[in-house]
Design a protein around this motif. Structure first.
Motif, mmCIF file in Angstrom:
data_model
loop_
_atom_site.group_PDB
_atom_site.id
_atom_site.type_symbol
_atom_site.label_atom_id
_atom_site.label_comp_id
_atom_site.label_asym_id
_atom_site.label_seq_id
_atom_site.Cartn_x
_atom_site.Cartn_y
_atom_site.Cartn_z
ATOM 1 N N SER A 65 0.785 -1.231 0.000
ATOM 2 C CA SER A 65 0.000 0.000 0.000
ATOM 3 C C SER A 65 0.818 1.283 0.000
ATOM 4 C CB SER A 65 -0.934 0.001 1.211
ATOM 5 O OG SER A 65 -0.170 -0.057 2.406
ATOM 6 N N CYS A 66 2.134 1.191 -0.128
ATOM 7 C CA CYS A 66 2.979 2.390 -0.062
ATOM 8 C C CYS A 66 3.821 2.528 -1.328
ATOM 9 C CB CYS A 66 3.885 2.321 1.158
ATOM 10 S SG CYS A 66 2.977 2.296 2.712
ATOM 11 N N PHE A 67 4.034 3.782 -1.728
ATOM 12 C CA PHE A 67 4.839 4.067 -2.915
ATOM 13 C C PHE A 67 5.837 5.161 -2.571
ATOM 14 C CE2 PHE A 67 6.033 5.696 -7.031
ATOM 15 C CZ PHE A 67 6.023 4.571 -7.845
ATOM 16 N N PRO A 68 7.105 4.980 -2.951
ATOM 17 C CA PRO A 68 8.115 5.996 -2.649
ATOM 18 C C PRO A 68 7.782 7.339 -3.304
ATOM 19 C CG PRO A 68 9.121 4.006 -3.575
ATOM 20 C CD PRO A 68 7.646 3.843 -3.689
ATOM 21 N N ALA A 69 8.046 8.419 -2.598
ATOM 22 C CA ALA A 69 7.846 9.764 -3.145
ATOM 23 C C ALA A 69 9.174 10.514 -3.054
ATOM 24 C CB ALA A 69 6.759 10.500 -2.364
ATOM 25 N N ALA A 70 9.513 11.216 -4.122
ATOM 26 C CA ALA A 70 10.780 11.957 -4.169
ATOM 27 C C ALA A 70 10.772 13.144 -3.209
ATOM 28 C CB ALA A 70 11.045 12.430 -5.592
ATOM 29 N N GLU A 71 9.574 13.617 -2.864
ATOM 30 C CA GLU A 71 9.457 14.729 -1.917
ATOM 31 C C GLU A 71 8.400 14.391 -0.876
ATOM 32 O OE1 GLU A 71 7.038 18.037 -4.116
ATOM 33 O OE2 GLU A 71 8.270 16.998 -5.585
ATOM 34 N N GLY A 72 8.458 15.063 0.246
ATOM 35 C CA GLY A 72 7.513 14.805 1.318
ATOM 36 C C GLY A 72 6.084 15.173 0.938
ATOM 37 N N THR A 73 5.138 14.432 1.503
ATOM 38 C CA THR A 73 3.715 14.701 1.302
ATOM 39 C C THR A 73 3.066 14.822 2.679
ATOM 40 O OG1 THR A 73 3.031 12.379 1.337
ATOM 41 C CG2 THR A 73 3.748 13.273 -0.797
ATOM 42 N N SER A 74 1.769 15.038 2.685
ATOM 43 C CA SER A 74 1.058 15.112 3.966
ATOM 44 C C SER A 74 1.077 13.774 4.694
ATOM 45 C CB SER A 74 -0.388 15.573 3.746
ATOM 46 O OG SER A 74 -1.047 14.686 2.861
ATOM 47 N N TRP A 75 1.385 12.705 3.988
ATOM 48 C CA TRP A 75 1.388 11.388 4.602
ATOM 49 C C TRP A 75 2.727 11.077 5.273
ATOM 50 C CZ3 TRP A 75 -2.073 8.220 6.316
ATOM 51 C CH2 TRP A 75 -1.698 6.925 6.676
ATOM 52 N N ALA A 76 3.829 11.307 4.538
ATOM 53 C CA ALA A 76 5.163 10.977 5.061
ATOM 54 C C ALA A 76 6.218 11.739 4.269
ATOM 55 C CB ALA A 76 5.414 9.472 4.951
ATOM 56 N N GLU A 77 7.430 11.731 4.801
ATOM 57 C CA GLU A 77 8.534 12.431 4.135
ATOM 58 C C GLU A 77 9.034 11.701 2.890
ATOM 59 O OE1 GLU A 77 9.909 15.511 4.639
ATOM 60 O OE2 GLU A 77 8.122 15.651 5.888
ATOM 61 N N ASP A 78 8.832 10.383 2.838
ATOM 62 C CA ASP A 78 9.450 9.624 1.751
ATOM 63 C C ASP A 78 8.502 8.711 0.973
ATOM 64 O OD1 ASP A 78 8.993 7.816 3.779
ATOM 65 O OD2 ASP A 78 11.017 6.965 3.764
ATOM 66 N N HIS A 79 7.196 8.746 1.301
ATOM 67 C CA HIS A 79 6.263 7.881 0.581
ATOM 68 C C HIS A 79 4.815 8.345 0.747
ATOM 69 C CE1 HIS A 79 5.985 6.078 4.623
ATOM 70 N NE2 HIS A 79 4.833 5.552 4.231
ATOM 71 N N ILE A 80 3.954 7.753 -0.070
ATOM 72 C CA ILE A 80 2.510 7.946 0.076
ATOM 73 C C ILE A 80 1.915 6.583 0.417
ATOM 74 C CG2 ILE A 80 2.388 9.920 -1.484
ATOM 75 C CD1 ILE A 80 0.998 6.626 -2.682
ATOM 76 N N ALA A 81 0.676 6.587 0.877
ATOM 77 C CA ALA A 81 -0.014 5.328 1.157
ATOM 78 C C ALA A 81 -1.368 5.335 0.470
ATOM 79 C CB ALA A 81 -0.189 5.137 2.661
ATOM 80 N N ILE A 82 -1.780 4.164 0.000
ATOM 81 C CA ILE A 82 -3.109 4.010 -0.577
ATOM 82 C C ILE A 82 -3.886 3.000 0.257
ATOM 83 C CG2 ILE A 82 -2.313 4.591 -2.898
ATOM 84 C CD1 ILE A 82 -2.599 1.577 -3.623
ATOM 85 N N THR A 83 -5.193 3.056 0.122
ATOM 86 C CA THR A 83 -6.051 2.066 0.767
ATOM 87 C C THR A 83 -6.383 0.969 -0.232
ATOM 88 O OG1 THR A 83 -6.967 3.775 2.192
ATOM 89 C CG2 THR A 83 -8.221 1.731 2.020
ATOM 90 N N GLY A 84 -6.901 1.387 -1.394
ATOM 91 C CA GLY A 84 -7.289 0.413 -2.398
ATOM 92 C C GLY A 84 -7.265 0.995 -3.793
ATOM 93 N N ILE A 85 -7.465 0.109 -4.754
ATOM 94 C CA ILE A 85 -7.521 0.468 -6.171
ATOM 95 C C ILE A 85 -8.965 0.276 -6.622
ATOM 96 C CG2 ILE A 85 -6.689 -0.087 -8.494
ATOM 97 C CD1 ILE A 85 -4.175 -1.289 -7.089
ATOM 98 N N MET A 86 -9.510 1.302 -7.260
ATOM 99 C CA MET A 86 -10.906 1.247 -7.706
ATOM 100 C C MET A 86 -11.047 0.390 -8.954
ATOM 101 S SD MET A 86 -12.055 5.173 -7.165
ATOM 102 C CE MET A 86 -11.794 5.999 -5.578
#
Length: 178
Positions: A65-86
């Motif tokens: 459920s997590c994907f690396p992010a090159a810059e910080g987001t509201s979720w984390a400094e180094d990744h985003i999180a998803i719940t599900g895929i529609m």
């Protein structure tokens, strides 16, 4: 039909096999007619890799459920999180054209109308994952971006396309730095 995408991808442990996933996310396998009507309703051509994945499993909660992010987001400094895929359909709450699908996020939450919102996040609507067509046109190959409602709908590019995004998803443990 021969697989064009995800050829060597191991889906073991990818999907969350829960009753919640089945009840609110997983649609019946999409017929061509359904795909075309969903594309027409959303105003964009779905990526071939998305359609292929939805023919393997049409939406659901994910364990990776997590994907690396090159810059910080509201979720984390180094990744985003998803719940599900529609999934491709209209029946389930979290389907592309479902009650809380892509158009709902645009019309009710004010998300930019730049493509198809296809992943929800643990923030309950305060960030979403978008197939962003703003750089490729309605029939092109969209980038995958994180859209942060809390930061004035700021976009963070995650992947050049849908298949790259799916292949890059990791478990939460991957980002545990403690």
């Amino acid at each position: 039909m021969e697989q064009a995408f995800f050829k060597d991808f191991d889906f073991t442990g990818f999907w969350n096999e829960s009753s919640y996933s089945e009840r609110d996310y997983t649609e019946p396998f999409p017929e061509e007619e359904t795909i075309l009507s969903v594309e027409q309703e959303l105003g964009y051509q779905l990526p071939s890799s998305y359609i292929e994945l939805m023919r393997i499993r049409n939406g659901g909660l994910v364990e990776r459920s997590c994907f690396p992010a090159a810059e910080g987001t509201s979720w984390a400094e180094d990744h985003i999180a998803i719940t599900g895929i529609m999934g491709i359909g209209r029946e389930k709450t979290y389907a592309l054209c479902g009650e809380l699908g892509s158009r709902f996020m645009i019309e009710e939450w004010g998300y930019p109308d730049d493509g198809i919102y296809f992943c929800d996040c643990p923030s309950a609507g305060h960030d979403m994952i978008l197939l962003d067509y703003s750089g490729c046109g309605k029939e092109g190959e969209p980038e995958v971006v994180h859209v942060d409602q809390e930061a004035d709908y700021r976009k963070t590019v995650l992947a050049k396309n849908f298949e790259t995004f799916i292949r890059g998803l990791k478990t939460e443990e991957y980002f545990d730095h403690e």
